[in-house]
Design an enzyme around this catalytic site. Structure first.
Site, PDB file in Angstrom:
ATOM      1  N   CYS B  76       0.834  -1.205   0.000  1.00 38.43           N
ATOM      2  CA  CYS B  76       0.000   0.000   0.000  1.00 38.43           C
ATOM      3  C   CYS B  76       0.872   1.261   0.000  1.00 38.43           C
ATOM      4  O   CYS B  76       0.528   2.267  -0.625  1.00 38.43           O
ATOM      5  CB  CYS B  76      -0.909   0.021   1.210  1.00 38.43           C
ATOM      6  SG  CYS B  76      -1.884  -1.466   1.415  1.00 38.43           S
ATOM      7  N   CYS B  79       2.094   3.609  -3.113  1.00 38.43           N
ATOM      8  CA  CYS B  79       1.328   4.758  -3.626  1.00 38.43           C
ATOM      9  C   CYS B  79       0.988   5.736  -2.506  1.00 38.43           C
ATOM     10  O   CYS B  79       1.084   6.936  -2.680  1.00 38.43           O
ATOM     11  CB  CYS B  79       0.027   4.293  -4.264  1.00 38.43           C
ATOM     12  SG  CYS B  79       0.234   3.232  -5.696  1.00 38.43           S
ATOM     13  N   CYS B 112      -7.461  -1.808  -5.768  1.00 35.75           N
ATOM     14  CA  CYS B 112      -6.014  -1.571  -5.632  1.00 35.75           C
ATOM     15  C   CYS B 112      -5.252  -2.879  -5.746  1.00 35.75           C
ATOM     16  O   CYS B 112      -4.224  -2.953  -6.408  1.00 35.75           O
ATOM     17  CB  CYS B 112      -5.692  -0.933  -4.278  1.00 35.75           C
ATOM     18  SG  CYS B 112      -6.070   0.811  -4.182  1.00 35.75           S
ATOM     19  N   HIS B 179     -36.290   1.018  12.807  1.00 31.32           N
ATOM     20  CA  HIS B 179     -35.208   1.958  13.108  1.00 31.32           C
ATOM     21  C   HIS B 179     -35.590   3.438  12.954  1.00 31.32           C
ATOM     22  O   HIS B 179     -34.873   4.302  13.440  1.00 31.32           O
ATOM     23  CB  HIS B 179     -33.987   1.625  12.246  1.00 31.32           C
ATOM     24  CG  HIS B 179     -33.425   0.262  12.548  1.00 31.32           C
ATOM     25  ND1 HIS B 179     -32.857  -0.042  13.756  1.00 31.32           N
ATOM     26  CD2 HIS B 179     -33.388  -0.882  11.818  1.00 31.32           C
ATOM     27  CE1 HIS B 179     -32.468  -1.315  13.750  1.00 31.32           C
ATOM     28  NE2 HIS B 179     -32.787  -1.848  12.589  1.00 31.32           N
ATOM     29  N   CYS B 220     -29.822  -8.613   9.589  1.00 30.69           N
ATOM     30  CA  CYS B 220     -31.139  -7.968   9.659  1.00 30.69           C
ATOM     31  C   CYS B 220     -32.114  -8.666   8.720  1.00 30.69           C
ATOM     32  O   CYS B 220     -33.267  -8.914   9.073  1.00 30.69           O
ATOM     33  CB  CYS B 220     -31.039  -6.493   9.251  1.00 30.69           C
ATOM     34  SG  CYS B 220     -30.374  -5.439  10.540  1.00 30.69           S
TER      35      CYS B 220
END
Lengths: 106, 259
Positions: B76, B79, B112, B179, B220
Site C-alpha cells: 500500500c 502509492c 487496488c 429503526h 437484519c
C-alpha cells in the site's frame, strides 16, 4: 502467528506493583456451537496461559470453554528486576503462541 | 450467444426495476430529525460502552493492528504516502472514477489489489479485509462523519432509501418500521437502535468477532426472514449510501462494540 496485544508500563520504579495486560486473537470455540448446516463445530480452545520473567513463571492460568473469544488477561506483578517477559498461550492442539516484551525496572 | 441473452435479460430486469413504483417517493429523506440522531453506542449496556472506550480492552483493535501491519507490508505504501486517511476514507461509498461503478472501501481495496498490486482480491469478510478497513476507518475515529450526496450518487441514494422503506420477508417489516418509527423501544430484551453504521466494522458480542456493515445487513434480513443479498452486492452498497447520509453528523466509532 496469532495476533497478540500486550500492555506493559514503559519503565517502573523498583518495588512498584504494575498491571500487565495481554490479549490474543482466538475464537475459543467452545464445542457447543453449530454451523449453518447444523453440524457441531469442534471444540478448539486455548488451555493454558503463562507469563515468564526470564525463566521464572510469574503468572499462569488454566482456561476453559466458558472463556470468551479473544481473551483478555490482566494481572499484577511487583517489579523487582528488569528482564524479558514472555507471554505464552497453549492451544488444545499443542500449538503455542507467544510474544515477548522488555520490563525495565529503574 | 448465451452471453447476449444474459445481457438482454439484465436490461429487461433493469427496466422492470425502473418501472416499478418507488415505495419511498413521498417519504421524507430521513425518518429521524437531525437533533435526535443517536449512535448505537447509546443503546448498548454500560459494560459494553466501557469496553468500547478502553483502547486496550476493545477487541476490535486486534484487527486495527493487523490492518496497520498489512498496510505496511503488502505494498500500500508504494502509492499512499499520507499518514492520515480519514478524509478520503470517509468519502466512501462513492462512484469509482475509472469504472463508474458504486464502490465502498472494501471495493477500493480490492481494486487496488487487482489493478495496482496484481494480487488476488480479499474475500469480503476475510480477516485481512476487516483488518485493513478497520485500520483505515479508525484513523478518523472520534471525528464527525460528513457525507454529501453528489448528483452521481443521487440514484443510488434513492435506491437505498427505497430499500430502507420496502417491507420484506416473512415478517413483512421494513428497516424504517423498527429503526425510524420504534427506536428506543424494546424488542424482547433489546432496545431497538436507530440502525446507524458509524461504528463499522464492529465487534458484535453475538458474533464474537469483527464484522462489516454488509454482514449486519444480512443478519437484519435473516431477522425478518427475508432473502439475504451477497456481501458487497449493489443493493447493500446502495443501502450503505443511504445509511451513511442518514447518519451524517454522528461520530466515527470504528471499531465499536455492539450487541
Amino acid at each position: 502467528m496469532a495476533d497478540i496485544r500486550l500492555s506493559i508500563p514503559k519503565s517502573v520504579e523498583s518495588g512498584a506493583v504494575i498491571e500487565l495486560k495481554a490479549m490474543i486473537r482466538h475464537d475459543m470455540e467452545s464445542g457447543y456451537r453449530r454451523d449453518i448446516q447444523g453440524q457441531a463445530i469442534p471444540r478448539n480452545i486455548l488451555e493454558y496461559f503463562e507469563c515468564r520473567l526470564g525463566d521464572t513463571v510469574i503468572f499462569s492460568a488454566d482456561l476453559f470453554p466458558g472463556v470468551s473469544a479473544n481473551p483478555l488477561i490482566k494481572f499484577y506483578h511487583r517489579a523487582q528486576e528488569s528482564g524479558t517477559l514472555t507471554f505464552t498461550w497453549r492451544e488444545q492442539t499443542g500449538q503455542t503462541f507467544y510474544k515477548t516484551a522488555e520490563l525495565v525496572v529503574l | 450467444m448465451i452471453r447476449a441473452v444474459w445481457v438482454g435479460l439484465i436490461f429487461i430486469l433493469a427496466g422492470c426495476g425502473e418501472q416499478s413504483k418507488s415505495v419511498s417517493k413521498d417519504a421524507p429523506d430521513f425518518g429521524i430529525e437531525p437533533g435526535e440522531l443517536k449512535s448505537g453506542y447509546a443503546f448498548i449496556s454500560k459494560d459494553s460502552q466501557a469496553l468500547q472506550n478502553d483502547d486496550f480492552g476493545n477487541p476490535g483493535f486486534l484487527w486495527v493492528e493487523k490492518g496497520a501491519q498489512l498496510f505496511g507490508t503488502s505494498g500500500c505504501l508504494d502509492c499512499h504516502k499520507s499518514e492520515d486517511f480519514s478524509g478520503p476514507v470517509s468519502a466512501f461509498p462513492k462512484r469509482h472514477k475509472a469504472t463508474g461503478a458504486l464502490i465502498n472501501l472494501q471495493g477500493q481495496i480490492n481494486y487496488c489489489r487487482s489493478e495496482r498490486l496484481g494480487a488476488a482480491p480479499y474475500a469480503y469478510e476475510s480477516e485481512a479485509m476487516l483488518g485493513l478497513v478497520s485500520f483505515l476507518k479508525n484513523q478518523g475515529a472520534g471525528r464527525q462523519l460528513n457525507y454529501d450526496i453528489s448528483p452521481d450518487l443521487q440514484p443510488h441514494f434513492n435506491a437505498g432509501k427505497d430499500y430502507f422503506y420496502q417491507r420484506r420477508g416473512q415478517l413483512n417489516l421494513s428497516c424504517a418500521q423498527c429503526h425510524d418509527d420504534n427506536w428506543g423501544t424494546k424488542m424482547r430484551g433489546d432496545t431497538i437502535s436507530q440502525g446507524h453504521i458509524n461504528g463499522f466494522p464492529t465487534f458484535r458480542n453475538d458474533w464474537q468477532t469483527l464484522g462489516s456493515a454488509h454482514r449486519r445487513f444480512q443478519a437484519c434480513n435473516a431477522g425478518v426472514r427475508a432473502q439475504q443479498s451477497e456481501l458487497g452486492s449493489q443493493v447493500y452498497l446502495q443501502l450503505e449510501v443511504y445509511l451513511k447520509a442518514r447518519g451524517a453528523g454522528l461520530k466515527n466509532e470504528t471499531p465499536s462494540i455492539r450487541r
